[in-house]
Design a protein around this motif. Structure first.
Motif, PDB file in Angstrom:
ATOM      1  N   THR A  80       0.837  -1.198   0.000  1.00  0.00           N
ATOM      2  CA  THR A  80       0.000   0.000   0.000  1.00  0.00           C
ATOM      3  C   THR A  80       0.874   1.252   0.000  1.00  0.00           C
ATOM      4  N   ARG A  81       0.289   2.357  -0.436  1.00  0.00           N
ATOM      5  CA  ARG A  81       0.991   3.640  -0.383  1.00  0.00           C
ATOM      6  C   ARG A  81       1.286   4.015   1.070  1.00  0.00           C
ATOM      7  N   ALA A  82       0.363   3.683   1.967  1.00  0.00           N
ATOM      8  CA  ALA A  82       0.572   3.993   3.383  1.00  0.00           C
ATOM      9  C   ALA A  82       1.815   3.288   3.924  1.00  0.00           C
ATOM     10  N   GLU A  83       2.049   2.031   3.506  1.00  0.00           N
ATOM     11  CA  GLU A  83       3.257   1.325   3.941  1.00  0.00           C
ATOM     12  C   GLU A  83       4.506   2.027   3.432  1.00  0.00           C
ATOM     13  N   TRP A  84       4.477   2.497   2.182  1.00  0.00           N
ATOM     14  CA  TRP A  84       5.632   3.165   1.587  1.00  0.00           C
ATOM     15  C   TRP A  84       5.917   4.494   2.276  1.00  0.00           C
ATOM     16  N   ASN A  85       4.869   5.210   2.638  1.00  0.00           N
ATOM     17  CA  ASN A  85       5.019   6.529   3.253  1.00  0.00           C
ATOM     18  C   ASN A  85       5.259   6.487   4.752  1.00  0.00           C
ATOM     19  N   ALA A  86       5.066   5.340   5.385  1.00  0.00           N
ATOM     20  CA  ALA A  86       5.148   5.259   6.848  1.00  0.00           C
ATOM     21  C   ALA A  86       6.543   5.610   7.342  1.00  0.00           C
ATOM     22  N   ARG A  88      12.625   5.323  -0.114  1.00  0.00           N
ATOM     23  CA  ARG A  88      11.402   5.857   0.480  1.00  0.00           C
ATOM     24  C   ARG A  88      11.437   7.381   0.590  1.00  0.00           C
ATOM     25  N   ASP A 107       2.694  19.018  -3.390  1.00  0.00           N
ATOM     26  CA  ASP A 107       2.473  17.556  -3.430  1.00  0.00           C
ATOM     27  C   ASP A 107       2.477  16.968  -4.837  1.00  0.00           C
TER      28      ASP A 107
END
Length: 196
Positions: A53-59, A104, A115
């Motif tokens: 997920t994008r959330a995993e990449w951005n975490a 990352r 953004d």
């Protein structure tokens, strides 16, 4: 003064006799003999999850512990030497997954205020991409357009600011005779000696 070089061995198969692995070792040894510092990152021997997920990449702080040293070595390096076999026309999935993990936000790129654009945090680094393949390299380059390799160059490395990026394609691996293999090794040895 020598360069700091991260040699990224992107062959998923850990068998040391794979030709791409021999090329990577040859490059690293030649670089060290010429006075460069070379650190090797062996992606095929690293254990890490794929991002979903994008959330995993951005975490923030979510980089697996098994990849911290690799990310530090990439940050330390002036130059990246990336070796991999062409699989289904592109980068092996494990190597792509590795780049997704280590490159990352906050390390390789940073969002701007709007953004829509990113700061390229790896600017100032250069790269040599060495690709081995079963087909003739000119066929891959001219008939197929080298799309998979160009994607790595443009969408991953250049996106993070890495430039210049030089690519070496070595084809017909299964059918190369000893003389052709030696010529390829000599060329890679020269690149390692020159740190490019």
């Amino acid at each position: 003064m020598g360069k700091r070089i991260a040699v990224i061995v992107g062959h998923p198969d850990p068998d040391d006799n794979r030709y791409g692995r021999v090329l990577a070792r040859t490059y690293a040894e030649a670089a060290r003999r010429a006075g460069h510092e070379a650190r090797e990152i062996d992606v095929g021997r690293l254990d890490f999850p794929l991002l979903r997920t994008r959330a995993e990449w951005n975490a923030p702080g979510a980089l697996p512990d098994s990849l911290r040293a690799a990310q530090q070595d990439i940050g330390w390096a002036d130059h990246l030497a990336i070796f991999f076999p062409l699989w289904m026309g592109t980068v092996p999935a494990l190597l792509k997954g590795f780049f997704e993990q280590v490159l990352r936000p906050g390390f390789a790129i940073a969002a701007t205020d709007d953004d829509a654009r990113y700061h390229r945090l790896l600017a100032g680094k250069s790269a040599r991409v060495v690709v081995t393949m079963g087909m003739a390299a000119p066929i891959y380059r001219w008939y197929f357009g080298a799309g998979g390799v160009r994607g790595l160059e443009r969408n991953i490395l250049a996106f993070c600011g890495i430039a210049p990026i030089r690519t070496t394609m070595i084809g017909m691996i299964a059918n190369r005779n000893d003389s052709a293999r030696k010529r390829a090794l000599d060329r890679i040895r020269r690149y390692g000696t020159e740190g490019r």
